[in-house]
Design an enzyme around this catalytic site. Structure first.
Site, PDB file in Angstrom:
ATOM      1  N   TRP A   1       0.849  -1.197   0.000  1.00  9.36           N
ATOM      2  CA  TRP A   1       0.000   0.000   0.000  1.00  9.36           C
ATOM      3  C   TRP A   1       0.881   1.242   0.000  1.00  9.36           C
ATOM      4  O   TRP A   1       1.897   1.283   0.713  1.00  9.36           O
ATOM      5  CB  TRP A   1      -0.888   0.024   1.248  1.00  9.36           C
ATOM      6  CG  TRP A   1      -2.325  -0.298   0.978  1.00  9.36           C
ATOM      7  CD1 TRP A   1      -2.883  -1.544   0.900  1.00  9.36           C
ATOM      8  CD2 TRP A   1      -3.378   0.650   0.784  1.00  9.36           C
ATOM      9  NE1 TRP A   1      -4.219  -1.429   0.662  1.00  9.36           N
ATOM     10  CE2 TRP A   1      -4.557  -0.096   0.588  1.00  9.36           C
ATOM     11  CE3 TRP A   1      -3.455   2.035   0.759  1.00  9.36           C
ATOM     12  CZ2 TRP A   1      -5.801   0.495   0.370  1.00  9.36           C
ATOM     13  CZ3 TRP A   1      -4.682   2.637   0.539  1.00  9.36           C
ATOM     14  CH2 TRP A   1      -5.826   1.868   0.341  1.00  9.36           C
ATOM     15  N   ALA A  15      -0.193  -2.373   5.701  1.00 15.43           N
ATOM     16  CA  ALA A  15       0.397  -2.227   7.030  1.00 15.43           C
ATOM     17  C   ALA A  15      -0.237  -3.181   8.037  1.00 15.43           C
ATOM     18  O   ALA A  15       0.429  -3.637   8.976  1.00 15.43           O
ATOM     19  CB  ALA A  15       0.249  -0.784   7.503  1.00 15.43           C
ATOM     20  N   VAL A  72       0.728   4.600   6.117  1.00 16.91           N
ATOM     21  CA  VAL A  72      -0.723   4.761   6.209  1.00 16.91           C
ATOM     22  C   VAL A  72      -1.017   6.262   6.166  1.00 16.91           C
ATOM     23  O   VAL A  72      -0.478   7.025   6.975  1.00 16.91           O
ATOM     24  CB  VAL A  72      -1.291   4.139   7.506  1.00 16.91           C
ATOM     25  CG1 VAL A  72      -2.810   3.975   7.383  1.00 16.91           C
ATOM     26  CG2 VAL A  72      -0.641   2.801   7.802  1.00 16.91           C
ATOM     27  N   THR A  98     -12.169   8.553   6.575  1.00 19.44           N
ATOM     28  CA  THR A  98     -12.933   7.647   7.445  1.00 19.44           C
ATOM     29  C   THR A  98     -12.039   7.183   8.600  1.00 19.44           C
ATOM     30  O   THR A  98     -10.822   7.350   8.547  1.00 19.44           O
ATOM     31  CB  THR A  98     -13.406   6.392   6.673  1.00 19.44           C
ATOM     32  OG1 THR A  98     -12.255   5.558   6.433  1.00 19.44           O
ATOM     33  CG2 THR A  98     -14.063   6.773   5.358  1.00 19.44           C
ATOM     34  N   HIS A 146     -10.972   4.401   9.122  1.00 18.16           N
ATOM     35  CA  HIS A 146     -10.151   3.257   8.714  1.00 18.16           C
ATOM     36  C   HIS A 146      -8.681   3.469   9.075  1.00 18.16           C
ATOM     37  O   HIS A 146      -7.998   2.551   9.562  1.00 18.16           O
ATOM     38  CB  HIS A 146     -10.306   3.056   7.199  1.00 18.16           C
ATOM     39  CG  HIS A 146      -9.734   1.775   6.693  1.00 18.16           C
ATOM     40  ND1 HIS A 146     -10.272   0.547   6.982  1.00 18.16           N
ATOM     41  CD2 HIS A 146      -8.650   1.522   5.914  1.00 18.16           C
ATOM     42  CE1 HIS A 146      -9.557  -0.397   6.406  1.00 18.16           C
ATOM     43  NE2 HIS A 146      -8.554   0.167   5.755  1.00 18.16           N
ATOM     44  N   PHE A 167      10.021  -0.417  13.954  1.00 17.82           N
ATOM     45  CA  PHE A 167       8.741   0.129  13.482  1.00 17.82           C
ATOM     46  C   PHE A 167       9.004   1.254  12.474  1.00 17.82           C
ATOM     47  O   PHE A 167       9.165   2.413  12.849  1.00 17.82           O
ATOM     48  CB  PHE A 167       7.943   0.641  14.681  1.00 17.82           C
ATOM     49  CG  PHE A 167       6.542   1.080  14.344  1.00 17.82           C
ATOM     50  CD1 PHE A 167       5.584   0.164  13.959  1.00 17.82           C
ATOM     51  CD2 PHE A 167       6.185   2.417  14.425  1.00 17.82           C
ATOM     52  CE1 PHE A 167       4.291   0.567  13.659  1.00 17.82           C
ATOM     53  CE2 PHE A 167       4.895   2.841  14.131  1.00 17.82           C
ATOM     54  CZ  PHE A 167       3.950   1.904  13.750  1.00 17.82           C
ATOM     55  N   ARG A 181       9.340  12.145   4.722  1.00 20.83           N
ATOM     56  CA  ARG A 181       9.951  11.186   5.652  1.00 20.83           C
ATOM     57  C   ARG A 181      10.456   9.923   4.951  1.00 20.83           C
ATOM     58  O   ARG A 181      10.787   8.937   5.617  1.00 20.83           O
ATOM     59  CB  ARG A 181       8.926  10.815   6.739  1.00 20.83           C
ATOM     60  CG  ARG A 181       8.658  11.964   7.701  1.00 20.83           C
ATOM     61  CD  ARG A 181       7.332  11.863   8.408  1.00 20.83           C
ATOM     62  NE  ARG A 181       7.108  12.999   9.302  1.00 20.83           N
ATOM     63  CZ  ARG A 181       6.750  14.226   8.904  1.00 20.83           C
ATOM     64  NH1 ARG A 181       6.552  14.479   7.611  1.00 20.83           N
ATOM     65  NH2 ARG A 181       6.587  15.206   9.778  1.00 20.83           N
TER      66      ARG A 181
HETATM   67  N1  INI Z   1      -2.796  -0.161   4.250  1.00 21.72           N
HETATM   68  C1  INI Z   1      -1.673   0.609   4.273  1.00 21.72           C
HETATM   69  O1  INI Z   1      -0.567   0.083   4.400  1.00 21.72           O
HETATM   70  N2  INI Z   1      -1.786   1.961   4.144  1.00 21.72           N
HETATM   71  C2  INI Z   1      -2.999   2.573   4.012  1.00 21.72           C
HETATM   72  O2  INI Z   1      -3.008   3.840   3.898  1.00 21.72           O
HETATM   73  C3  INI Z   1      -4.175   1.782   4.001  1.00 21.72           C
HETATM   74  N3  INI Z   1      -5.471   2.408   3.851  1.00 21.72           N
HETATM   75  O3  INI Z   1      -5.542   3.635   3.760  1.00 21.72           O
HETATM   76  O4  INI Z   1      -6.495   1.724   3.818  1.00 21.72           O
HETATM   77  C4  INI Z   1      -4.037   0.383   4.125  1.00 21.72           C
HETATM   78  N4  INI Z   1      -5.121  -0.435   4.116  1.00 21.72           N
HETATM   79  C5  INI Z   1      -5.020  -1.846   3.882  1.00 21.72           C
HETATM   80  C6  INI Z   1      -4.746  -2.661   5.134  1.00 21.72           C
HETATM   81  O5  INI Z   1      -3.415  -2.476   5.605  1.00 21.72           O
HETATM   82  C7  INI Z   1      -4.911  -4.159   4.860  1.00 21.72           C
HETATM   83  O6  INI Z   1      -4.000  -4.562   3.856  1.00 21.72           O
HETATM   84  C8  INI Z   1      -6.323  -4.524   4.386  1.00 21.72           C
HETATM   85  O7  INI Z   1      -7.273  -4.024   5.294  1.00 21.72           O
HETATM   86  C9  INI Z   1      -6.491  -6.068   4.300  1.00 21.72           C
HETATM   87  O8  INI Z   1      -6.254  -6.689   5.568  1.00 21.72           O
END
Ligand code: INI
Length: 158
Positions: free
Chosen positions: A25, A59, A84, A89, A91, A116, A130
């Protein structure tokens, strides 16, 4: 004057092996974190064949992959690299908090240093700031942290 000499790690642990888990991601950012980590390792003389790179979807998956790697017995420390970025939202909060909590839990339950290197930012620009080709790169910081912790553990075990 105190006679205590603190025990602390350096950045060149003997014969250490590392795994770097990278979330896909926000891949542009996480690849830059990976490059930062590899730069830091190379600067400290860590050979490429002492480093495994593993990719996971996001993540949220970093802690589980870190645990799996820690349990293989062939690694001394793991770097968890992800990014992330806050959306509209809640989330963001769930992914961030589970990732951070999970990484901490894996470190404590396995006894292995898990660095981390996960950016949790309000926007893309903060993430770019960063993850650049400089000392602000959090992947580089994670690599130095892992090196120091492995070195510290080697001294504590000796
Ligand atoms: N995962 C990330 O690494 N960064 C993000 O910004 C992100 N957003 O925004 O949703 C994100 N979502 C996916 C999550 O980590 C899982 O892979 C997914 O939910 C499946 O378990």
């Amino acid at each position: 004057m105190s006679e205590f000499r603190p025990i602390e790690g350096n950045f060149q642990p003997a014969g250490a092996r590392f795994a770097i888990v990278v979330a896909r991601w926000n891949g542009e950012i996480t690849e830059s974190l990976l490059q930062g980590a590899l730069r830091a390792f190379a600067r400290q003389g860590i050979a490429d064949d002492s480093i495994e790179v593993v990719r996971v979807p996001g993540a949220f998956e970093l802690p589980l992959a870190a645990k799996k790697l820690a349990e293989t017995g062939r690694i001394d420390a793991v770097l968890a690299l992800g990014c992330v970025i806050r959306g509209g939202t809640p989330h963001f909060d769930y992914v961030c908090s589970e990732c951070a909590r999970g990484v901490g839990e894996v470190a404590l339950t396995t006894g292995m240093p898990i660095a981390f290197g996960v950016l949790t930012t309000d926007n893309l620009q903060q993430a770019k700031d960063r993850s650049g080709d400089n000392e602000e790169n959090k992947g580089e910081e994670a690599a130095l942290c892992a090196l120091e912790m492995v070195s510290l553990f080697q001294q504590l075990n000796s």
